[in-house]
Design an enzyme around this catalytic site. Structure first.
Site, mmCIF file in Angstrom:
data_model
loop_
_atom_site.group_PDB
_atom_site.id
_atom_site.type_symbol
_atom_site.label_atom_id
_atom_site.label_comp_id
_atom_site.label_asym_id
_atom_site.label_seq_id
_atom_site.Cartn_x
_atom_site.Cartn_y
_atom_site.Cartn_z
ATOM 1 N N ASP A 155 0.809 -1.220 0.000
ATOM 2 C CA ASP A 155 0.000 0.000 0.000
ATOM 3 C C ASP A 155 0.842 1.271 0.000
ATOM 4 O O ASP A 155 0.316 2.368 -0.095
ATOM 5 C CB ASP A 155 -0.926 -0.018 1.225
ATOM 6 N N SER A 178 -6.580 5.837 -0.793
ATOM 7 C CA SER A 178 -6.933 4.500 -1.261
ATOM 8 C C SER A 178 -8.382 4.186 -0.909
ATOM 9 O O SER A 178 -8.838 4.479 0.195
ATOM 10 C CB SER A 178 -6.025 3.445 -0.624
ATOM 11 N N GLN A 228 -5.473 -1.656 -7.108
ATOM 12 C CA GLN A 228 -6.013 -0.700 -6.146
ATOM 13 C C GLN A 228 -6.712 0.430 -6.882
ATOM 14 O O GLN A 228 -6.234 0.893 -7.917
ATOM 15 C CB GLN A 228 -4.885 -0.127 -5.275
#
Length: 297
Positions: A193, A213, A263
């Site tokens: 991430d 995100s 993502q």
């Protein structure tokens, strides 16, 4: 920064209920990779040892508070002969901040084998250590001092003309880790991430973005070590409607593809730029603008 073994060591308080510890952080909101990694550990601790996690799909729903523990509630969706499914909700103050489904596959299954070739990239040792590079990312990288993150410079990036926006990053955990593949998998979930959403901004270097995100999906393909160099090949195939889609393929140094990531993130213009940047992006729980975004959903 606390060691990753301590960050991922969630406490079992009931059969399917786990609780994280609290660690000092300069961030105003809990780092999304931390929540995802801890949720994956909680899920794995309810699965028999002969199964290995092969995928996760998570949604960042609300900003987490780094000065409070997160409670992880595991739902045993299915226990099959070849596959096991778990759902995990991360909760703070009675509200779900993160929701994840994880799938596990029996070890030793056999089938076809193939993979894409690892793209070209300079050796990681030839690139400057990210914490030694001056710029807007230096303070953020200090939060993850135990991770060595080295971005391939624009003038050394071998690009493919059919990709709209792309970047490559070498990364690894700086300290030696034990020979526990689960720890390496959950560490990579944490690491994945850190940089991916930033690949969407490469094609828009002057854009002022509100970014966070929104969701995170990951597939674990082959065994690896998170304390060895891994190449994160990142692209953003599309951005529209204030959202950017990003994709990443992770290779070990020998060229084996060990994981794949997708993502989607907020990429809203017309607002002041957050502390997230081209190199290091932070997930939905990590800044005030992300909090506003979550409240607007």
């Amino acid at each position: 920064m606390a060691d990753i073994e301590d960050i991922l060591a969630v406490e079992r308080i009931d059969d399917d209920i786990f609780r994280s510890s609290v660690f000092a952080s300069a961030l105003r909101r809990t780092f999304g990779g931390q929540v995802a990694g801890q949720a994956l550990v909680a899920a794995t601790r309810t699965v028999a040892a002969e199964f290995r996690v092969h995928s996760l799909h998570g949604y960042f729903l609300r900003p987490g508070k780094p000065d409070q523990p997160t409670v992880f509630l595991v739902d045993r969706i299915r226990d099959g002969r070849s596959f096991v499914t778990r759902r995990v909700n991360g909760v703070q103050n009675g509200e779900t901040i993160f929701s994840m489904s994880a799938s596990f596959h029996i070890a030793g299954d056999e089938g076809i084998e193939h993979q894409d070739t690892m793209p070209e990239a300079p050796e990681p040792e030839s690139l400057p250590d990210g914490r030694d590079v001056d710029g807007p990312n230096k303070a953020l990288l200090a939060e993850w001092d135990n991770f060595d993150v080295r971005v391939v410079p624009e003038d050394q990036l071998v690009k493919h003309g059919w990709f709209a926006s792309q970047q490559r990053v070498w990364f690894r955990y700086r300290k030696p880790l034990p020979d526990d593949q689960l720890l390496h998998v959950c560490t990579l979930a944490y690491m994945s991430d850190m940089t991916l959403l930033g690949s969407a901004k490469v094609a828009h270097p002057d854009a002022m973005l509100q970014s966070a995100s929104l969701d995170h999906a990951m597939w674990f393909l082959r065994p690896f070590r998170a304390d060895d160099w891994l190449l994160y090949d990142q692209t953003s195939p599309s951005a529209s409607g204030a959202r950017a889609l990003t994709q990443g393929r992770i290779y070990d140094r020998s060229g084996r593809m060990v994981a794949a990531v997708t993502q989607e993130g907020l990429a809203r213009t017309g607002v002041p730029e957050t502390k997230a940047s081209v190199i290091v992006d932070r997930s939905a729980g990590n800044d005030e603008t992300a909090k506003n975004k979550a409240e607007d959903k």
